[in-house]
Design a protein around this motif. Structure first.
Motif, mmCIF file in Angstrom:
data_model
loop_
_atom_site.group_PDB
_atom_site.id
_atom_site.type_symbol
_atom_site.label_atom_id
_atom_site.label_comp_id
_atom_site.label_asym_id
_atom_site.label_seq_id
_atom_site.Cartn_x
_atom_site.Cartn_y
_atom_site.Cartn_z
ATOM 1 N N VAL A 143 10.130 -5.252 -7.383
ATOM 2 C CA VAL A 143 11.443 -4.667 -7.067
ATOM 3 C C VAL A 143 12.516 -5.312 -7.943
ATOM 4 O O VAL A 143 13.351 -4.617 -8.529
ATOM 5 N N GLU A 144 12.481 -6.642 -8.049
ATOM 6 C CA GLU A 144 13.445 -7.358 -8.890
ATOM 7 C C GLU A 144 13.348 -6.933 -10.346
ATOM 8 O O GLU A 144 14.348 -6.940 -11.070
ATOM 9 N N GLN A 145 12.147 -6.554 -10.784
ATOM 10 C CA GLN A 145 11.954 -6.078 -12.155
ATOM 11 C C GLN A 145 12.496 -4.662 -12.357
ATOM 12 O O GLN A 145 12.532 -4.179 -13.475
ATOM 13 N N GLY A 146 12.864 -4.001 -11.264
ATOM 14 C CA GLY A 146 13.389 -2.649 -11.371
ATOM 15 C C GLY A 146 12.317 -1.576 -11.394
ATOM 16 O O GLY A 146 12.578 -0.444 -11.826
ATOM 17 N N ARG A 147 11.121 -1.907 -10.909
ATOM 18 C CA ARG A 147 10.046 -0.906 -10.874
ATOM 19 C C ARG A 147 10.437 0.224 -9.928
ATOM 20 O O ARG A 147 11.004 -0.010 -8.862
ATOM 21 N N ASN A 148 10.100 1.464 -10.309
ATOM 22 C CA ASN A 148 10.387 2.606 -9.440
ATOM 23 C C ASN A 148 9.360 2.657 -8.302
ATOM 24 O O ASN A 148 8.365 1.940 -8.308
ATOM 25 N N GLU A 149 9.619 3.512 -7.316
ATOM 26 C CA GLU A 149 8.750 3.569 -6.134
ATOM 27 C C GLU A 149 7.322 4.003 -6.461
ATOM 28 O O GLU A 149 6.372 3.557 -5.833
ATOM 29 N N GLU A 150 7.175 4.865 -7.446
ATOM 30 C CA GLU A 150 5.828 5.281 -7.840
ATOM 31 C C GLU A 150 5.044 4.081 -8.380
ATOM 32 O O GLU A 150 3.892 3.865 -8.004
ATOM 33 N N ASP A 151 5.675 3.304 -9.271
ATOM 34 C CA ASP A 151 5.016 2.107 -9.786
ATOM 35 C C ASP A 151 4.728 1.118 -8.663
ATOM 36 O O ASP A 151 3.657 0.502 -8.635
ATOM 37 N N LEU A 152 5.669 0.957 -7.736
ATOM 38 C CA LEU A 152 5.456 0.041 -6.618
ATOM 39 C C LEU A 152 4.224 0.429 -5.812
ATOM 40 O O LEU A 152 3.402 -0.418 -5.470
ATOM 41 N N GLU A 153 4.089 1.702 -5.515
ATOM 42 C CA GLU A 153 2.917 2.172 -4.770
ATOM 43 C C GLU A 153 1.628 1.863 -5.509
ATOM 44 O O GLU A 153 0.658 1.382 -4.926
ATOM 45 N N LEU A 154 1.622 2.154 -6.805
ATOM 46 C CA LEU A 154 0.413 1.948 -7.600
ATOM 47 C C LEU A 154 0.085 0.468 -7.739
ATOM 48 O O LEU A 154 -1.083 0.066 -7.616
ATOM 49 N N LEU A 155 1.095 -0.352 -7.984
ATOM 50 C CA LEU A 155 0.875 -1.795 -8.099
ATOM 51 C C LEU A 155 0.406 -2.389 -6.767
ATOM 52 O O LEU A 155 -0.497 -3.237 -6.750
ATOM 53 N N CYS A 156 1.000 -1.953 -5.672
ATOM 54 C CA CYS A 156 0.578 -2.435 -4.352
ATOM 55 C C CYS A 156 -0.873 -2.041 -4.074
ATOM 56 O O CYS A 156 -1.656 -2.846 -3.555
ATOM 57 N N LYS A 157 -1.244 -0.830 -4.426
ATOM 58 C CA LYS A 157 -2.617 -0.372 -4.226
ATOM 59 C C LYS A 157 -3.591 -1.226 -5.032
ATOM 60 O O LYS A 157 -4.636 -1.654 -4.528
ATOM 61 N N ALA A 158 -3.238 -1.483 -6.286
ATOM 62 C CA ALA A 158 -4.110 -2.277 -7.154
ATOM 63 C C ALA A 158 -4.232 -3.712 -6.657
ATOM 64 O O ALA A 158 -5.336 -4.255 -6.547
ATOM 65 N N ALA A 159 -3.114 -4.330 -6.340
ATOM 66 C CA ALA A 159 -3.124 -5.728 -5.894
ATOM 67 C C ALA A 159 -3.714 -5.866 -4.495
ATOM 68 O O ALA A 159 -4.390 -6.850 -4.191
ATOM 69 N N GLY A 160 -3.487 -4.873 -3.648
ATOM 70 C CA GLY A 160 -3.944 -4.933 -2.269
ATOM 71 C C GLY A 160 -5.449 -4.854 -2.107
ATOM 72 O O GLY A 160 -5.973 -5.165 -1.029
ATOM 73 N N ALA A 161 -6.160 -4.479 -3.140
ATOM 74 C CA ALA A 161 -7.621 -4.428 -3.069
ATOM 75 C C ALA A 161 -8.215 -5.811 -2.817
ATOM 76 O O ALA A 161 -9.366 -5.918 -2.386
ATOM 77 N N ILE A 162 -7.432 -6.848 -3.034
ATOM 78 C CA ILE A 162 -7.894 -8.211 -2.760
ATOM 79 C C ILE A 162 -8.315 -8.354 -1.304
ATOM 80 O O ILE A 162 -9.303 -9.020 -0.996
ATOM 81 N N ASP A 163 -7.581 -7.710 -0.404
ATOM 82 C CA ASP A 163 -7.879 -7.819 1.027
ATOM 83 C C ASP A 163 -9.213 -7.167 1.373
ATOM 84 O O ASP A 163 -9.986 -7.712 2.167
ATOM 85 N N GLY A 164 -9.486 -6.023 0.780
ATOM 86 C CA GLY A 164 -10.768 -5.369 1.027
ATOM 87 C C GLY A 164 -11.933 -6.239 0.598
ATOM 88 O O GLY A 164 -12.937 -6.350 1.317
ATOM 89 N N GLY A 165 -11.808 -6.857 -0.563
ATOM 90 C CA GLY A 165 -12.860 -7.750 -1.028
ATOM 91 C C GLY A 165 -13.059 -8.937 -0.108
ATOM 92 O O GLY A 165 -14.189 -9.305 0.240
ATOM 93 N N LEU A 166 -11.956 -9.527 0.318
ATOM 94 C CA LEU A 166 -12.002 -10.710 1.175
ATOM 95 C C LEU A 166 -12.662 -10.401 2.518
ATOM 96 O O LEU A 166 -13.614 -11.072 2.922
ATOM 97 N N PHE A 167 -12.157 -9.387 3.212
ATOM 98 C CA PHE A 167 -12.641 -9.127 4.570
ATOM 99 C C PHE A 167 -14.061 -8.556 4.592
ATOM 100 O O PHE A 167 -14.836 -8.867 5.493
#
Length: 169
Positions: free
Chosen positions: A114-138
């Motif tokens: 958000v501080e970098q000025g990413r738009n909402e579409e990028d935020l969704e995609l980045l969150c999806k990519a980074a959030g895969a860590i939880d699936g691997g962990l659990f």
């Protein structure tokens, strides 16, 4: 960096936030490069596979709780997040024999994007990519993971949904 009485380095909240910000920036740069080369969908798939593998590495420390000790998982998972309340503001929405739900109200990765000025579409995609860590962990720990990452129009961040995994043997 200061040291505590046992002569161990002390990591401050500011240092921790800076480390997460660097991780967020690395993900964002990888996303940009991969998107330019392969398109957004493939970029997310590749980063998600990498973060899923990282989560899988991390999930081993919770295997003794799988496939169904959700209360123990909650306690150990939350206790293992440094500065959890300041960094993620986790809220335990549900924890019983059938489901563990943890709502993160903040995320240092998303905050950086958000501080970098990413738009909402990028935020969704980045969150999806980074959030895969939880699936691997659990899943590595033996549980079933059905979490959701942040999407446009939602408040907060990830909603972790963990259910008992298949019994072994």
């Amino acid at each position: 960096m200061t040291q505590d009485t046992a002569n161990q380095p002390v990591v401050t909240l500011e240092m921790l936030k800076a480390a997460f910000a660097m991780r967020a920036k690395a993900y964002a740069h990888m996303f940009d490069v991969l998107r330019e080369e392969f398109g957004a969908e493939r970029a997310v798939e590749l980063i998600a596979e990498s973060t899923r593998r990282l989560g899988k590495d991390m999930g081993g420390k919770f295997e003794h709780l799988g496939p169904d000790d959700l209360s123990g998982l909650k306690d150990e998972f939350i206790a293992g997040i440094p500065c959890a309340s300041e960094m993620f503001a986790p809220e335990i929405k549900e924890c019983d024999d059938e489901r563990l739900e943890i709502q993160f109200h903040r995320c240092p990765l998303k905050d950086t994007w958000v501080e970098q000025g990413r738009n909402e579409e990028d935020l969704e995609l980045l969150c999806k990519a980074a959030g895969a860590i939880d699936g691997g962990l659990f899943t590595r720990a033996g549980f079933t993971f059905k979490g959701e990452t942040w999407t446009k129009g939602k408040s907060g961040c990830c909603l972790l949904k963990v259910e008992p995994g298949a019994s072994i043997g």
